[in-house]
Scaffold this motif. Structure first.
Motif, PDB file in Angstrom:
ATOM      1  N   LYS A 111       0.767  -1.232   0.073  1.00  0.00           N
ATOM      2  CA  LYS A 111       0.022   0.011  -0.037  1.00  0.00           C
ATOM      3  C   LYS A 111       1.103   1.414  -0.135  1.00  0.00           C
ATOM      4  N   THR A 112       0.329   2.408  -0.326  1.00  0.00           N
ATOM      5  CA  THR A 112       1.254   3.793  -0.421  1.00  0.00           C
ATOM      6  C   THR A 112       1.585   3.987   0.916  1.00  0.00           C
ATOM      7  N   TYR A 113       2.748   4.478   1.143  1.00  0.00           N
ATOM      8  CA  TYR A 113       2.970   5.060   2.402  1.00  0.00           C
ATOM      9  C   TYR A 113       2.179   6.263   2.809  1.00  0.00           C
ATOM     10  N   SER A 114       1.758   7.070   1.968  1.00  0.00           N
ATOM     11  CA  SER A 114       0.715   8.171   2.361  1.00  0.00           C
ATOM     12  C   SER A 114      -0.345   7.597   2.748  1.00  0.00           C
ATOM     13  N   GLU A 115      -1.021   6.624   2.361  1.00  0.00           N
ATOM     14  CA  GLU A 115      -2.150   6.010   2.828  1.00  0.00           C
ATOM     15  C   GLU A 115      -2.119   5.150   4.245  1.00  0.00           C
ATOM     16  N   ALA A 116      -1.018   4.588   4.386  1.00  0.00           N
ATOM     17  CA  ALA A 116      -0.791   3.960   5.794  1.00  0.00           C
ATOM     18  C   ALA A 116      -0.455   4.961   6.850  1.00  0.00           C
ATOM     19  N   LEU A 117       0.119   6.102   6.222  1.00  0.00           N
ATOM     20  CA  LEU A 117       0.369   7.229   7.312  1.00  0.00           C
ATOM     21  C   LEU A 117      -0.872   7.900   7.569  1.00  0.00           C
ATOM     22  N   ASN A 118      -1.484   8.416   6.828  1.00  0.00           N
ATOM     23  CA  ASN A 118      -2.543   9.299   6.927  1.00  0.00           C
ATOM     24  C   ASN A 118      -4.268   8.782   6.844  1.00  0.00           C
ATOM     25  N   THR A 119      -4.155   7.319   6.532  1.00  0.00           N
ATOM     26  CA  THR A 119      -5.595   6.824   7.119  1.00  0.00           C
ATOM     27  C   THR A 119      -5.451   5.694   7.857  1.00  0.00           C
ATOM     28  N   ASP A 120      -4.448   4.607   7.841  1.00  0.00           N
ATOM     29  CA  ASP A 120      -4.482   3.647   8.366  1.00  0.00           C
ATOM     30  C   ASP A 120      -4.047   3.878   9.935  1.00  0.00           C
ATOM     31  N   LEU A 121      -2.971   4.555  10.154  1.00  0.00           N
ATOM     32  CA  LEU A 121      -2.372   4.893  11.228  1.00  0.00           C
ATOM     33  C   LEU A 121      -3.265   5.745  12.107  1.00  0.00           C
ATOM     34  N   PRO A 122      -3.917   6.901  11.728  1.00  0.00           N
ATOM     35  CA  PRO A 122      -4.975   7.551  12.556  1.00  0.00           C
ATOM     36  C   PRO A 122      -6.126   6.574  12.847  1.00  0.00           C
ATOM     37  N   GLU A 123      -6.535   5.757  12.113  1.00  0.00           N
ATOM     38  CA  GLU A 123      -7.568   4.820  12.358  1.00  0.00           C
ATOM     39  C   GLU A 123      -7.351   3.921  13.618  1.00  0.00           C
ATOM     40  N   ALA A 124      -6.005   3.512  13.518  1.00  0.00           N
ATOM     41  CA  ALA A 124      -5.577   2.536  14.494  1.00  0.00           C
ATOM     42  C   ALA A 124      -5.583   3.259  15.838  1.00  0.00           C
ATOM     43  N   ILE A 125      -4.874   4.373  15.761  1.00  0.00           N
ATOM     44  CA  ILE A 125      -4.882   4.985  17.162  1.00  0.00           C
ATOM     45  C   ILE A 125      -5.882   5.462  17.552  1.00  0.00           C
ATOM     46  N   THR A 126      -6.905   5.991  16.898  1.00  0.00           N
ATOM     47  CA  THR A 126      -8.326   6.468  17.375  1.00  0.00           C
ATOM     48  C   THR A 126      -9.152   5.291  17.707  1.00  0.00           C
ATOM     49  N   THR A 127      -8.990   4.043  17.256  1.00  0.00           N
ATOM     50  CA  THR A 127      -9.576   3.041  17.855  1.00  0.00           C
ATOM     51  C   THR A 127      -9.100   2.505  19.141  1.00  0.00           C
ATOM     52  N   ILE A 128      -7.793   2.203  19.355  1.00  0.00           N
ATOM     53  CA  ILE A 128      -7.428   2.133  20.819  1.00  0.00           C
ATOM     54  C   ILE A 128      -7.888   3.565  22.021  1.00  0.00           C
ATOM     55  N   ARG A 129      -7.575   4.346  21.293  1.00  0.00           N
ATOM     56  CA  ARG A 129      -8.261   5.756  22.227  1.00  0.00           C
ATOM     57  C   ARG A 129      -9.935   5.387  22.422  1.00  0.00           C
ATOM     58  N   TYR A 130     -10.560   5.292  21.572  1.00  0.00           N
ATOM     59  CA  TYR A 130     -12.091   5.158  21.836  1.00  0.00           C
ATOM     60  C   TYR A 130     -12.254   4.010  22.829  1.00  0.00           C
ATOM     61  N   TYR A 131     -11.791   2.876  22.544  1.00  0.00           N
ATOM     62  CA  TYR A 131     -11.878   1.703  23.662  1.00  0.00           C
ATOM     63  C   TYR A 131     -11.237   2.123  24.952  1.00  0.00           C
ATOM     64  N   ALA A 132     -10.297   2.734  24.955  1.00  0.00           N
ATOM     65  CA  ALA A 132      -9.620   2.920  26.361  1.00  0.00           C
ATOM     66  C   ALA A 132     -10.650   3.726  27.040  1.00  0.00           C
ATOM     67  N   GLY A 133     -11.387   4.607  26.402  1.00  0.00           N
ATOM     68  CA  GLY A 133     -12.692   5.448  27.054  1.00  0.00           C
ATOM     69  C   GLY A 133     -13.673   4.424  27.620  1.00  0.00           C
ATOM     70  N   TRP A 134     -13.866   3.313  26.863  1.00  0.00           N
ATOM     71  CA  TRP A 134     -14.844   2.456  27.457  1.00  0.00           C
ATOM     72  C   TRP A 134     -14.406   1.576  28.597  1.00  0.00           C
ATOM     73  N   ALA A 135     -13.373   1.468  29.037  1.00  0.00           N
ATOM     74  CA  ALA A 135     -12.791   0.401  30.007  1.00  0.00           C
ATOM     75  C   ALA A 135     -13.496   0.447  31.105  1.00  0.00           C
ATOM     76  N   ASP A 136     -13.711   1.513  31.626  1.00  0.00           N
ATOM     77  CA  ASP A 136     -14.398   1.674  32.873  1.00  0.00           C
ATOM     78  C   ASP A 136     -16.101   1.978  32.865  1.00  0.00           C
ATOM     79  N   LYS A 137     -16.685   1.567  31.693  1.00  0.00           N
ATOM     80  CA  LYS A 137     -17.886   1.925  31.412  1.00  0.00           C
ATOM     81  C   LYS A 137     -18.630   0.625  30.767  1.00  0.00           C
ATOM     82  N   THR A 138     -18.008  -0.586  31.080  1.00  0.00           N
ATOM     83  CA  THR A 138     -18.766  -1.667  30.837  1.00  0.00           C
ATOM     84  C   THR A 138     -19.564  -2.360  31.987  1.00  0.00           C
ATOM     85  N   TYR A 139     -20.456  -1.964  32.562  1.00  0.00           N
ATOM     86  CA  TYR A 139     -21.109  -2.228  33.629  1.00  0.00           C
ATOM     87  C   TYR A 139     -22.339  -2.836  33.432  1.00  0.00           C
TER      88      TYR A 139
END
Length: 500
Positions: A111-139
């Motif tokens: 895949k192109t470096y620009s797509e990996a850097l500007n699309t894939d990585l932001p998505e990966a980072i956002t996904t982990i941040r999003y679920y980090a916020g859920w960790a203490d809200k699964t009650y």
């Protein structure tokens, strides 16, 4: 430098140390199988690095480590908020190392470096941040019954989770699975695809650096025919999450059924995209192009069947072909101007060319493309290909190609468009273009797919559920719905004086 690492220099000049071992109990170890996997640069067909490949004995060690970590107080009793903090640290480390990770995925995948850097990585980072916020809200909940009973529910992790990820988005798919699993308190054994074994090992380093206890996340490479069944059939594995082909998913279902394991499957697709005559034509063409041609066409939700209302069919085809020629520049994945790099592997390259030959032999017309674009006889490059005059019975119309190949057909009525859109064994993604608000919602409700994009395509977000119907899978990933796949509910009944 460890024996289980190698110093590499990527084509973009980036130098780094690549781990090559199996990541078990927060350490890189040698595979007892004595097997290895060699990663191939799809642009040059040369070797990048050789990594350890897990056999059944190695899978057992990884599962045992995850099982032990599941019971260990360092993870089991870790406050949920602290679990979220670990995940936030991991997201921070992903962001800090995003250029390196994008480099590896571009080199390993094509895949192109620009797509990996500007699309894939932001998505990966956002996904982990999003679920980090859920960790203490699964009650759980308290439930009203009657005055002599107090009833409530507790939400528990499922346990040890086996996760198998595909090669088209190595890091994104890893975080889609790790995020909800860790937020719910599970432990994990995750296997990368044979074609893209490298970046996930750097992820292992970052997981250790973030402070996760040993055994919480174990990362292996391995051949699907051996490591996959060893994961799915292991008696200590409580859940299997898989993204890949429908054929492999069928086998996983059979194996998992022996012990009634919980499963989540995200499989193939042949997604329709409908263009009505009142659509904003410029936007419809641009989104339709992105929907099939981005990421070398290697997208499970690729909108690869375009249905266009007959009144605007000729105009759409003309503009779509022009856009392909203007935008889909095929070449060096390190160049900013490149839109499409090589396909991931020789096997995938050959498979796509076979489908192109099939389309030609069945009588479909090639509006553009349809040939290989190798450089000096090397590299898995294929020209973006547009077929017209396509019949619904043709293989290129009915089967998932997983490459930069699209079919365009015309329809005459809304009912016909819906019927033909639904005439498939798949049901993952779909899209429609219209400026009629009532029609947009009416058609969206009728399309048999897990997702519908209105006036866009591939417009995914980690906060929105993702998954399919029919033979496109079971269950949902992402969003709050993704937590359901990694947690289970226990009901507690408290007798408040009801005597027998």
């Amino acid at each position: 430098m460890s024996k289980l690492s190698v110093s590499l220099k990527a084509p973009n000049g980036r130098q780094y140390v690549q781990p090559t071992g199996l990541f078990i109990n927060n350490e890189f170890v040698t595979a007892k199988s004595n097997k290895t996997i060699t990663s191939i640069d799809p642009a040059t067909e040369t070797e990048i690095a050789t990594v350890q490949a897990a056999g059944s004995e190695d899978v057992n060690l990884a599962v045992q480590a995850a099982h032990k970590a599941l019971k260990d107080p360092s993870w089991k009793l870790l406050p949920a908020t602290d679990r979220g903090i670990l995940m936030t640290r991991l997201a921070d480390l992903l962001e800090k190392n995003k250029e390196l990770l994008a480099t590896i995925d571009a080199w390993d995948n094509g895949k192109t470096y620009s797509e990996a850097l500007n699309t894939d990585l932001p998505e990966a980072i956002t996904t982990i941040r999003y679920y980090a916020g859920w960790a203490d809200k699964t009650y759980g909940q308290t439930i009203n019954t009657d005055h002599k009973k107090f009833a409530y529910t507790i939400r528990h992790p499922i346990g040890v989770v086996a996760q198998i990820i595909p090669w088209n988005y190595p890091l994104s798919m890893a975080t889609w699975k790790l995020g909800p699993a860790l937020a719910c308190g599970n432990t994990v054994v995750i296997k990368a695809a044979e074609q893209t074994p490298l970046s996930i090992l750097i992820l292992g380093q970052l997981i250790k650096e973030a402070g996760f206890p040993p055994g919480v996340v174990n990362i292996i490479n391995g051949y699907g025919a051996e490591a996959g069944p060893a994961m799915v059939e292991h008696p200590l594995v409580d859940k299997v999450a898989f993204t890949g082909s429908t054929a492999t998913a069928r086998q996983i279902m059979k194996m998992a059924s022996a012990t009634l394991k919980n499963i989540t499957l995200e499989t193939g697709g042949k997604s329709p995209l409908i263009v009505f005559k009142d659509a904003d034509m410029e936007q419809a063409v641009k989104w339709s192009h992105l929907g099939i041609m981005s990421n070398q066409g290697q997208i499970c939700t690729a909108t690869s069947r375009i249905l266009v209302e007959d009144g605007v069919y000729d105009e759409f085809v003309k503009k779509f072909v022009e856009t392909v020629k203007d935008v889909s520049k095929v070449g060096d994945q390190w160049e900013d101007s490149t839109y499409q790099g090589p396909q991931v592997s020789r096997q995938q390259y050959d498979r796509i060319l076979q489908y192109i030959d099939s389309g030609k032999s069945e009588g479909a017309q090639v509006a553009t493309g349809g040939e290989t674009l190798q450089k000096d006889g090397k590299g898995f490059y294929i020209s973006p290909t547009v077929f017209t005059e396509v019949k619904d019975s043709m293989k290129i119309y009915r089967e998932e190609i997983f490459g930069p190949v699209v079919v365009i057909s015309k329809f005459s009525s809304e009912d016909e468009a819906i019927r033909r859109a639904n005439d498939t064994t798949y049901g993952l993604g779909s899209a429609l273009f219209t400026q009629n608000l009532e029609r947009a919602h009416r058609v969206a409700a009728e399309i048999e797919a897990g997702m519908v994009w209105i006036n866009s395509s591939q417009d995914c977000d980690p906060r929105v559920p993702f998954g399919g119907v029919k033979m496109s899978g079971i269950g949902r990933e992402l969003g709050e719905a993704g937590l359901e796949a990694y947690s289970q509910i226990k009901a507690v009944h408290v007798n408040m004086g009801n005597k027998l």
